[in-house]
Enzyme design. Sequence first.
Site, short mmCIF file in Angstrom:
data_model
loop_
_atom_site.label_atom_id
_atom_site.label_comp_id
_atom_site.label_asym_id
_atom_site.label_seq_id
_atom_site.Cartn_x
_atom_site.Cartn_y
_atom_site.Cartn_z
CG ASP A 180 2.52 48.23 -20.83
OD1 ASP A 180 2.88 47.13 -20.38
OD2 ASP A 180 1.65 48.36 -21.69
CB SER B 163 -1.78 43.81 -25.61
OG SER B 163 -0.54 43.27 -25.22
CG HIS C 16 0.03 45.40 -20.53
ND1 HIS C 16 0.57 45.86 -21.72
CD2 HIS C 16 -0.73 44.34 -20.87
CE1 HIS C 16 0.16 45.10 -22.71
NE2 HIS C 16 -0.64 44.17 -22.23
#
Length: 715
Positions: free
Chosen positions: A643, A558, A678
């Site tokens: 995501d 991320s 995600h």
Amino acid sequence: MNPTSLLLSAVLTMTLSTPTVAATAATPPDAAKKPHVVKAPHGAQRNDEYYWLRDDKRTNPEMLAYLNAENAYTDALMAPLKPLENKLYEEIVSRIKQDDSSVPYRERGYYYYSRFETGQDYPIHARRSGNMDAPEQVLLDVNAMAKGKDYFSVGDFEVSQDNQILAWADDAVGRRQYIIRFKNLATGEVYADEIPGVSPNIVWADDNRTLFYVENDPETLLTVRVKKHVLGTPASKDVLVYEEKDDSFYMSIDRSRDDKYICIGVESTVSSEMRCAPAANPDKFVVLAPRERDVEYQADHLDGRWVIRTNADGAANFKLVTAPSDATSRKQWKDWVPHREDVFVEGFELFDGFTAVAERSDGLERLRLMKKDGKEEFVKADEPAYAMGLSVNSEHDTPWLRYSYTSLTTPGTTYEVNVDTGERKLLKRDPVLGYDPEKYVTERVWATARDGVKVPVSLVYKKGFEKNGKAAMLQYAYGSYGSSTDPRFNGPVVSLLDRGMVYAIAHIRGGQEMGRKWYDDGKLFHKKNTFTDFIDVTDDLVKQGYAAKDRVAAYGGSAGGLLMGAIANMAPDHYRVILSQVPFVDVVTTMLDPSIPLTTNEYDEWGNPEKKDYYDYMLSYSPYDNLSKQAYPAMFVGTGLWDSQVQYWEPAKYIARLRDLDAGAQPVVFRTNMDAGHGGKSGRFRRYRELSEMYAFMLDQLGLAGAGATATAGK
């Protein structure tokens, strides 16, 4: 290149070499270039030849063909490493006690817990009345709920105040758009009421029929409205309670510690505000203190007063203040726990006889116990590098504090300490089958950054390790949003340690390990400190002999994936292999588009590129924009098609451009989970399959593909 040729390009012939996966063994997919100009309000323009890979609906055949071709390429390239992947997976899963359960906690006469059954991917949430010898009542069997679904997640679930009705939020896509459902716990009936398009954050009112929830914007996924639903009425008739007009704020809802209030909290990177109403009659929500820029606060209520954590009045590391129950402004706040330059106040928990304060000092967590008689003491830690924090403390009328403790060698542990007597009970240590902590060593060292700042580093390795500059090392970091990366036990890492690797966590600027300034010095116009800290930690550890210069792997996800993209551009020759999951690599284009989820919430983290000074600075480090004609390390990049936090097209575009510019000979693989968001695929074991594939790639590049789990460290 058309979709057919994209797929044909992924039909590959493998050759074995050392390492097994070699860039010359196959021809990667080649995405078409389509000129597209990205404009900024101040007139700046950039060409983004892979912008076409963005499809908000995820249905474009050409885009899907490219992702599938990359997956086929990865499948073929990784085929020789399948035995190693399987072995790693078996090792990791074999350490997991499959029929495990959580530590029960008591709330309103029931003991709540979650448990797993052997071979099952999802938890069973249950409770027992009065004591743990009573019959079990299953609240949610997530295994049954997830059956036949590629992805499934239960977010928040809450039982009504009379213990009779369960409300929960579930997501069957992975985009974090949840649906709220209801179940009568006495009869087992699932009600017809359904509330779609929400965040997993729900609170019951005292009437046991009214549920407060947070509604998302369907496009940006921002938490924009609080509504209330009355059981038996259509969701379309739900009443709007509060709407947040400023799209830089997140929103949440909760009950106070004493259950007297329901509070709506809104929070941006630099400001926050709370409004509360009596839980018995939650018709009018009153602001506790109006929002002010650069003033943050979080409040809880017990014993007739508010206790508030805040950075007001220059308290950069936060302090605690108190306020009367009817407070409506900061003028009514009184200092209680003062601000200190060397101690960062992270949080607190209120009890009838004491307050537990979660703090950080010298980069480590600690718990300070403040008793009503004025006496104070700290909960003891047993190791030089560890993580400690408040656990589930569901009741305030008790002298017992539950807290969690772990380290890079100690599995997650839940303790209970009696604040009056000092007695400590071990409630649970996460079972790790076949693992002996005495075989491993953890230590805390300090690396010197290029500007002279000392950066803490947590290390773990197997006993017998020789600091001779020959070992392979995996270095991990995050370094954004003030999120601290604490040295917690990591079961899969044991497989790396057993093959002689060193595992290092770099506590770089951008987190809050060293207090608020540590965060401030790693965001906005100081963001590059995050990247240079990571590189400098690598160099320092290599210099100290913890790893060979050509055997260092880096890993981040991320915002940590942004870190990976930045160090790949800035110091590609310092890393043999880079692992990057759901990486935020297209910083400027994403932050220029307020329709993308989370963008507007994060202007105070990254900057608003609609302003030229921020634009120029962000452009100077954005990984996608700074790819150049140079040799890059081997890379494994992963993403999820659904995501909602880092959209799949960021890493897709990054890989497509990287393939054009990479002048090196190292392999680059790109794995897209076509049914995940995600956090990757759902389920307890599926994520370990994905991790094993990534680890196999890394071990191969570090020359450890053939190493057994008994390799002697550093030899």
